[in-house]
Design a protein around this motif. Structure first.
Motif, PDB file in Angstrom:
ATOM      1  N   ASP A  87      25.692  11.418 -30.736  1.00  0.00           N
ATOM      2  CA  ASP A  87      26.079  10.631 -29.559  1.00  0.00           C
ATOM      3  C   ASP A  87      27.172   9.611 -29.854  1.00  0.00           C
ATOM      4  OD1 ASP A  87      25.849  10.046 -26.828  1.00  0.00           O
ATOM      5  OD2 ASP A  87      24.513   8.366 -27.225  1.00  0.00           O
ATOM      6  N   CYS A  88      28.143   9.996 -30.674  1.00  0.00           N
ATOM      7  CA  CYS A  88      29.220   9.064 -31.009  1.00  0.00           C
ATOM      8  C   CYS A  88      30.284   8.972 -29.917  1.00  0.00           C
ATOM      9  CB  CYS A  88      29.857   9.441 -32.344  1.00  0.00           C
ATOM     10  SG  CYS A  88      30.796  10.985 -32.311  1.00  0.00           S
ATOM     11  N   GLY A  89      30.426  10.031 -29.107  1.00  0.00           N
ATOM     12  CA  GLY A  89      31.387  10.013 -28.013  1.00  0.00           C
ATOM     13  C   GLY A  89      32.798  10.427 -28.379  1.00  0.00           C
ATOM     14  N   ALA A  90      33.028  10.794 -29.628  1.00  0.00           N
ATOM     15  CA  ALA A  90      34.381  11.177 -30.052  1.00  0.00           C
ATOM     16  C   ALA A  90      34.889  12.371 -29.248  1.00  0.00           C
ATOM     17  CB  ALA A  90      34.406  11.493 -31.542  1.00  0.00           C
ATOM     18  N   CYS A  91      34.012  13.325 -28.983  1.00  0.00           N
ATOM     19  CA  CYS A  91      34.408  14.524 -28.241  1.00  0.00           C
ATOM     20  C   CYS A  91      34.837  14.194 -26.815  1.00  0.00           C
ATOM     21  CB  CYS A  91      33.271  15.539 -28.231  1.00  0.00           C
ATOM     22  SG  CYS A  91      31.717  14.927 -27.520  1.00  0.00           S
ATOM     23  N   ASP A  92      34.107  13.300 -26.194  1.00  0.00           N
ATOM     24  CA  ASP A  92      34.385  12.912 -24.808  1.00  0.00           C
ATOM     25  C   ASP A  92      35.775  12.301 -24.676  1.00  0.00           C
ATOM     26  OD1 ASP A  92      33.960  12.457 -22.106  1.00  0.00           O
ATOM     27  OD2 ASP A  92      32.896  10.589 -22.438  1.00  0.00           O
ATOM     28  N   GLU A  93      36.161  11.537 -25.682  1.00  0.00           N
ATOM     29  CA  GLU A  93      37.445  10.846 -25.649  1.00  0.00           C
ATOM     30  C   GLU A  93      38.643  11.786 -25.742  1.00  0.00           C
ATOM     31  OE1 GLU A  93      37.413   7.806 -28.644  1.00  0.00           O
ATOM     32  OE2 GLU A  93      35.543   6.965 -27.901  1.00  0.00           O
ATOM     33  N   VAL A  94      38.474  12.959 -26.375  1.00  0.00           N
ATOM     34  CA  VAL A  94      39.615  13.861 -26.575  1.00  0.00           C
ATOM     35  C   VAL A  94      39.647  15.052 -25.617  1.00  0.00           C
ATOM     36  CG1 VAL A  94      39.857  13.237 -29.009  1.00  0.00           C
ATOM     37  CG2 VAL A  94      38.472  15.227 -28.362  1.00  0.00           C
ATOM     38  N   VAL A 147      35.257  17.465 -19.304  1.00  0.00           N
ATOM     39  CA  VAL A 147      34.029  18.196 -18.980  1.00  0.00           C
ATOM     40  C   VAL A 147      32.867  17.865 -19.917  1.00  0.00           C
ATOM     41  CG1 VAL A 147      35.200  20.115 -17.850  1.00  0.00           C
ATOM     42  CG2 VAL A 147      34.735  20.241 -20.302  1.00  0.00           C
ATOM     43  N   ILE A 148      33.033  16.838 -20.745  1.00  0.00           N
ATOM     44  CA  ILE A 148      31.946  16.430 -21.632  1.00  0.00           C
ATOM     45  C   ILE A 148      31.278  15.208 -21.018  1.00  0.00           C
ATOM     46  CG2 ILE A 148      31.305  15.646 -23.935  1.00  0.00           C
ATOM     47  CD1 ILE A 148      33.743  17.211 -24.979  1.00  0.00           C
ATOM     48  N   HIS A 167      26.897  16.719 -23.515  1.00  0.00           N
ATOM     49  CA  HIS A 167      26.888  18.154 -23.255  1.00  0.00           C
ATOM     50  C   HIS A 167      28.158  18.518 -22.504  1.00  0.00           C
ATOM     51  CE1 HIS A 167      25.344  16.746 -19.386  1.00  0.00           C
ATOM     52  NE2 HIS A 167      25.668  17.916 -18.888  1.00  0.00           N
ATOM     53  N   ILE A 168      28.510  19.797 -22.539  1.00  0.00           N
ATOM     54  CA  ILE A 168      29.734  20.283 -21.906  1.00  0.00           C
ATOM     55  C   ILE A 168      29.362  21.017 -20.624  1.00  0.00           C
ATOM     56  CG2 ILE A 168      31.761  21.769 -22.182  1.00  0.00           C
ATOM     57  CD1 ILE A 168      31.481  21.300 -25.238  1.00  0.00           C
ATOM     58  N   ILE A 169      29.960  20.578 -19.520  1.00  0.00           N
ATOM     59  CA  ILE A 169      29.694  21.195 -18.224  1.00  0.00           C
ATOM     60  C   ILE A 169      30.710  22.300 -17.944  1.00  0.00           C
ATOM     61  CG2 ILE A 169      28.596  19.114 -17.307  1.00  0.00           C
ATOM     62  CD1 ILE A 169      31.208  18.559 -15.753  1.00  0.00           C
ATOM     63  N   ASP A 170      30.531  23.007 -16.820  1.00  0.00           N
ATOM     64  CA  ASP A 170      31.464  24.061 -16.430  1.00  0.00           C
ATOM     65  C   ASP A 170      32.889  23.515 -16.350  1.00  0.00           C
ATOM     66  OD1 ASP A 170      29.396  25.851 -16.241  1.00  0.00           O
ATOM     67  OD2 ASP A 170      29.242  25.739 -14.063  1.00  0.00           O
ATOM     68  N   GLY A 171      33.830  24.308 -16.776  1.00  0.00           N
ATOM     69  CA  GLY A 171      35.230  23.924 -16.723  1.00  0.00           C
ATOM     70  C   GLY A 171      35.872  23.832 -18.096  1.00  0.00           C
ATOM     71  N   CYS A 172      35.084  24.051 -19.139  1.00  0.00           N
ATOM     72  CA  CYS A 172      35.620  24.030 -20.505  1.00  0.00           C
ATOM     73  C   CYS A 172      36.720  25.086 -20.630  1.00  0.00           C
ATOM     74  CB  CYS A 172      34.501  24.317 -21.504  1.00  0.00           C
ATOM     75  SG  CYS A 172      35.038  24.452 -23.223  1.00  0.00           S
ATOM     76  N   ILE A 173      37.870  24.676 -21.186  1.00  0.00           N
ATOM     77  CA  ILE A 173      38.987  25.610 -21.360  1.00  0.00           C
ATOM     78  C   ILE A 173      39.057  26.150 -22.791  1.00  0.00           C
ATOM     79  CG2 ILE A 173      40.335  24.650 -19.463  1.00  0.00           C
ATOM     80  CD1 ILE A 173      41.998  23.130 -21.612  1.00  0.00           C
ATOM     81  N   ASN A 174      38.033  25.846 -23.587  1.00  0.00           N
ATOM     82  CA  ASN A 174      37.899  26.377 -24.948  1.00  0.00           C
ATOM     83  C   ASN A 174      39.079  26.014 -25.848  1.00  0.00           C
ATOM     84  OD1 ASN A 174      36.060  27.692 -26.616  1.00  0.00           O
ATOM     85  ND2 ASN A 174      37.176  29.619 -26.517  1.00  0.00           N
ATOM     86  N   CYS A 175      39.582  24.788 -25.697  1.00  0.00           N
ATOM     87  CA  CYS A 175      40.738  24.374 -26.490  1.00  0.00           C
ATOM     88  C   CYS A 175      40.360  23.970 -27.911  1.00  0.00           C
ATOM     89  CB  CYS A 175      41.476  23.231 -25.800  1.00  0.00           C
ATOM     90  SG  CYS A 175      40.571  21.664 -25.778  1.00  0.00           S
ATOM     91  N   GLY A 176      39.112  23.545 -28.122  1.00  0.00           N
ATOM     92  CA  GLY A 176      38.660  23.171 -29.454  1.00  0.00           C
ATOM     93  C   GLY A 176      38.918  21.738 -29.858  1.00  0.00           C
ATOM     94  N   ALA A 177      39.492  20.938 -28.976  1.00  0.00           N
ATOM     95  CA  ALA A 177      39.776  19.542 -29.317  1.00  0.00           C
ATOM     96  C   ALA A 177      38.504  18.787 -29.685  1.00  0.00           C
ATOM     97  CB  ALA A 177      40.486  18.849 -28.158  1.00  0.00           C
ATOM     98  N   ASP A 226      33.810  31.955 -25.289  1.00  0.00           N
ATOM     99  CA  ASP A 226      34.353  31.615 -23.971  1.00  0.00           C
ATOM    100  C   ASP A 226      34.488  30.112 -23.777  1.00  0.00           C
ATOM    101  OD1 ASP A 226      34.483  34.311 -23.099  1.00  0.00           O
ATOM    102  OD2 ASP A 226      32.353  34.262 -22.605  1.00  0.00           O
ATOM    103  N   VAL A 227      33.537  29.366 -24.314  1.00  0.00           N
ATOM    104  CA  VAL A 227      33.506  27.909 -24.188  1.00  0.00           C
ATOM    105  C   VAL A 227      32.952  27.309 -25.481  1.00  0.00           C
ATOM    106  CG1 VAL A 227      33.206  27.900 -21.668  1.00  0.00           C
ATOM    107  CG2 VAL A 227      31.192  27.911 -23.153  1.00  0.00           C
ATOM    108  N   HIS A 228      33.016  26.004 -25.577  1.00  0.00           N
ATOM    109  CA  HIS A 228      32.394  25.296 -26.696  1.00  0.00           C
ATOM    110  C   HIS A 228      31.054  24.728 -26.226  1.00  0.00           C
ATOM    111  CE1 HIS A 228      36.179  25.752 -28.749  1.00  0.00           C
ATOM    112  NE2 HIS A 228      35.641  25.200 -29.829  1.00  0.00           N
TER     113      HIS A 228
END
Length: 61
Positions: free
Chosen positions: A42-49, A54-55, A6-16, A31-33
């Motif tokens: 739960d692959c974790g790809a988002c967390d890595e980029v 904030v993920i 999940h995405i916590i506060d602080g997302c800059i909405n970059c889309g990566a 405003d955010v993703h």
């Protein structure tokens, strides 16, 4: 142990994160993703980029 990302506060909405999600579980709300917990595999790809780290993973069951 079951969990999801999940995405916590602080997302800059970059889309990566959305760009690398293999199941399109991440959407732009304007405003955010946000990660759809029912779609996330739960692959974790988002967390890595995420450039602002904030993920996070949370236990759901």
């Amino acid at each position: 142990m079951m969990g999801t990302h999940h995405i916590i506060d602080g997302c800059i909405n970059c889309g990566a994160c959305a760009a690398v999600c293999p199941v399109n579980a991440i959407t732009d709300t304007g405003d955010v993703h946000v990660i759809d917990k029912d779609t996330c595999i739960d692959c974790g790809a988002c967390d890595e980029v995420c450039p602002v780290d904030v993920i996070q993973w949370e236990i759901t069951a």
